[in-house]
Design a protein around this motif. Structure first.
Motif, mmCIF file in Angstrom:
data_model
loop_
_atom_site.group_PDB
_atom_site.id
_atom_site.type_symbol
_atom_site.label_atom_id
_atom_site.label_comp_id
_atom_site.label_asym_id
_atom_site.label_seq_id
_atom_site.Cartn_x
_atom_site.Cartn_y
_atom_site.Cartn_z
ATOM 1 N N ASP A 16 -1.040 6.684 -6.645
ATOM 2 C CA ASP A 16 -1.320 6.853 -5.381
ATOM 3 C C ASP A 16 -0.391 5.916 -4.255
ATOM 4 N N GLY A 17 0.533 5.453 -5.118
ATOM 5 C CA GLY A 17 1.527 4.881 -4.057
ATOM 6 C C GLY A 17 1.364 3.304 -3.903
ATOM 7 N N HIS A 18 0.300 2.770 -4.547
ATOM 8 C CA HIS A 18 0.259 1.370 -4.619
ATOM 9 C C HIS A 18 1.207 0.676 -5.358
ATOM 10 N N ALA A 19 1.855 -0.273 -4.928
ATOM 11 C CA ALA A 19 2.896 -1.080 -5.930
ATOM 12 C C ALA A 19 2.852 -2.281 -6.043
ATOM 13 N N ALA A 20 3.284 -3.166 -6.959
ATOM 14 C CA ALA A 20 3.472 -4.599 -6.908
ATOM 15 C C ALA A 20 4.447 -5.181 -7.736
ATOM 16 N N PRO B 186 -3.580 6.011 -16.523
ATOM 17 C CA PRO B 186 -2.866 7.389 -16.388
ATOM 18 C C PRO B 186 -1.835 7.094 -15.016
ATOM 19 N N GLY B 187 -0.806 7.802 -15.345
ATOM 20 C CA GLY B 187 0.320 7.681 -14.172
ATOM 21 C C GLY B 187 0.831 6.481 -13.823
ATOM 22 N N LEU B 188 0.564 5.532 -14.333
ATOM 23 C CA LEU B 188 1.347 4.191 -14.138
ATOM 24 C C LEU B 188 2.575 3.875 -14.604
ATOM 25 N N LEU C 30 10.912 -9.564 -3.688
ATOM 26 C CA LEU C 30 9.736 -8.914 -4.406
ATOM 27 C C LEU C 30 9.282 -7.709 -3.704
ATOM 28 N N THR C 31 9.337 -7.733 -2.316
ATOM 29 C CA THR C 31 8.895 -6.510 -1.580
ATOM 30 C C THR C 31 9.777 -5.339 -1.791
ATOM 31 N N GLY C 32 11.094 -5.631 -1.936
ATOM 32 C CA GLY C 32 12.121 -4.662 -2.316
ATOM 33 C C GLY C 32 11.898 -3.895 -3.679
ATOM 34 N N LEU C 33 11.673 -4.567 -4.694
ATOM 35 C CA LEU C 33 11.299 -4.416 -5.774
ATOM 36 C C LEU C 33 10.201 -3.528 -6.005
ATOM 37 N N ALA C 34 9.008 -3.807 -5.223
ATOM 38 C CA ALA C 34 7.835 -3.028 -5.231
ATOM 39 C C ALA C 34 8.186 -1.829 -4.582
ATOM 40 N N ARG C 35 8.879 -1.760 -3.414
ATOM 41 C CA ARG C 35 9.383 -0.442 -2.980
ATOM 42 C C ARG C 35 10.221 0.457 -4.199
ATOM 43 N N VAL C 36 10.889 -0.183 -4.888
ATOM 44 C CA VAL C 36 11.739 0.657 -5.638
ATOM 45 C C VAL C 36 10.718 1.358 -6.707
ATOM 46 N N PHE C 37 9.682 0.530 -7.238
ATOM 47 C CA PHE C 37 8.832 1.409 -8.266
ATOM 48 C C PHE C 37 7.954 2.405 -7.514
ATOM 49 N N GLN C 38 7.633 2.030 -6.053
ATOM 50 C CA GLN C 38 6.797 2.859 -5.377
ATOM 51 C C GLN C 38 7.694 4.232 -5.413
ATOM 52 N N ASP D 52 0.857 -1.241 0.173
ATOM 53 C CA ASP D 52 0.015 0.162 -0.181
ATOM 54 C C ASP D 52 0.946 1.100 0.231
ATOM 55 N N PRO D 53 0.341 2.482 -0.173
ATOM 56 C CA PRO D 53 1.113 3.660 -0.101
ATOM 57 C C PRO D 53 2.046 4.020 1.002
ATOM 58 N N ASP D 54 1.741 3.218 2.047
ATOM 59 C CA ASP D 54 2.845 3.306 3.356
ATOM 60 C C ASP D 54 3.674 2.299 3.221
ATOM 61 N N GLY D 55 3.637 1.358 2.217
ATOM 62 C CA GLY D 55 4.728 0.523 2.251
ATOM 63 C C GLY D 55 4.349 -1.010 2.990
ATOM 64 N N ALA D 56 3.347 -1.054 3.563
ATOM 65 C CA ALA D 56 2.681 -2.155 4.080
ATOM 66 C C ALA D 56 2.219 -3.214 3.305
#
Length: 280
Positions: free
Chosen positions: A222-226, A204-206, A163-171, A3-7
């Motif tokens: 909005d900060g969501h990432a995967a 848009p924006g992705l 994978l969590t780290g990669l999601a953070r990268v994109f976020q 989520d946008p907070d990284g959780a």
């Protein structure tokens, strides 16, 4: 997915185990080059983060980027290759380094070396100042240490993260020069009818980036990432899974990308699609 907070919002399999992001890490590598002082127009920055198809305009732009820094195709250390896809290969019979899908990244790496006065012959050495700086950027963006450093298919250092780290990268790349350039120029990031071109053009924006061996990562404004890694390395499930995750987040306009046709005798005989409930 985070989520946008990284959780964590959704985790299937071990999202904390080390894996090789392959070309999905190119946007982070491009960010590392910017931190070393590289300045590029948005189109060239998108190309620096690209796994381009080697279509004529891709090759032309890489050549122009090299020439701007008094470099040539001979300075590239990525392996020679043909363009990706039957249409892009039409009329092309000779493998060239500049046609290889990673040549934009390599041209940008060389340009970064030139402006810093670093050697160019050994720019792929993990101990080279460029690669040390890129590794530091990956660690910062991923929010975790590197698990290992190997060699990618193009010859550049390949950093293992989760994978969590990669999601953070994109976020963390959303809203940055690299993220903005990718979304502004999705065709340069990939090519005609490629996954990233289609997905970034639809939402848009992705920002998104595929990687070899079934890797795919994306982030929304909005900060969501995967981040996705298909265990057997297959590529076909990537886009259906990505669209399923986006639909779960309420993103519209991706239904046309949810199925990958399976051909038999050149004609559609089936499709790869996400099983209902697979992401529950």
């Amino acid at each position: 997915m985070i989520d946008p907070d990284g959780a964590p919002l959704l985790s299937l399999g071990d999202a904390t185990a080390p894996m090789y992001p392959r070309s999905s890490l190119k946007p982070a590598q491009a960010a590392g080059m910017l931190r070393c002082g590289l300045e590029l127009p948005a189109a060239d920055l998108a190309l620096a983060a690209a796994s381009h198809s080697g279509e004529a305009d891709h090759v032309r732009r890489v050549g122009e980027l090299l020439a701007r820094y008094s470099l040539t195709e001979d300075d590239l250390r990525c392996p020679p290759d043909l363009p990706l896809g039957a249409e892009a290969r039409r009329g092309v019979s000779v493998e060239r380094r500049i046609a290889m899908n990673c040549s934009g990244k390599h041209a940008a790496m060389l340009a970064t070396c030139v402006i810093n006065g670093w050697s160019t012959a050994d720019y792929l050495d993990p101990k080279h100042p460029l690669q040390v700086a890129i590794a530091e950027t990956v660690v910062e963006l991923a929010g975790e240490p590197l698990s290992n450093t190997a060699v990618d298919g193009c010859g550049a250092p390949l950093f293992a993260i989760s994978l969590t780290g990669l999601a953070r990268v994109f976020q963390r790349l959303v809203g940055t020069p690299v993220g903005d350039a990718m979304h502004e120029h999705p065709w340069l990031v990939a090519g005609t009818d490629r996954e990233d071109t289609r997905l970034m053009g639809a939402v848009p924006g992705l920002i998104s980036k595929i990687g070899a061996e079934g890797v795919f990562a994306f982030a929304l404004p909005d900060g969501h990432a995967a981040a996705i890694k298909i265990a057997d390395g297959a590529d076909r499930p990537r886009l259906p899974i990505a669209t399923g995750l986006l639909s779960r987040l309420g993103v519209e306009g991706v239904s046309d990308l949810a199925e990958i046709p399976v051909l038999g005798g050149g004609e559609p005989v089936g499709a790869v699609r996400l099983i209902p409930g697979a992401l529950d």
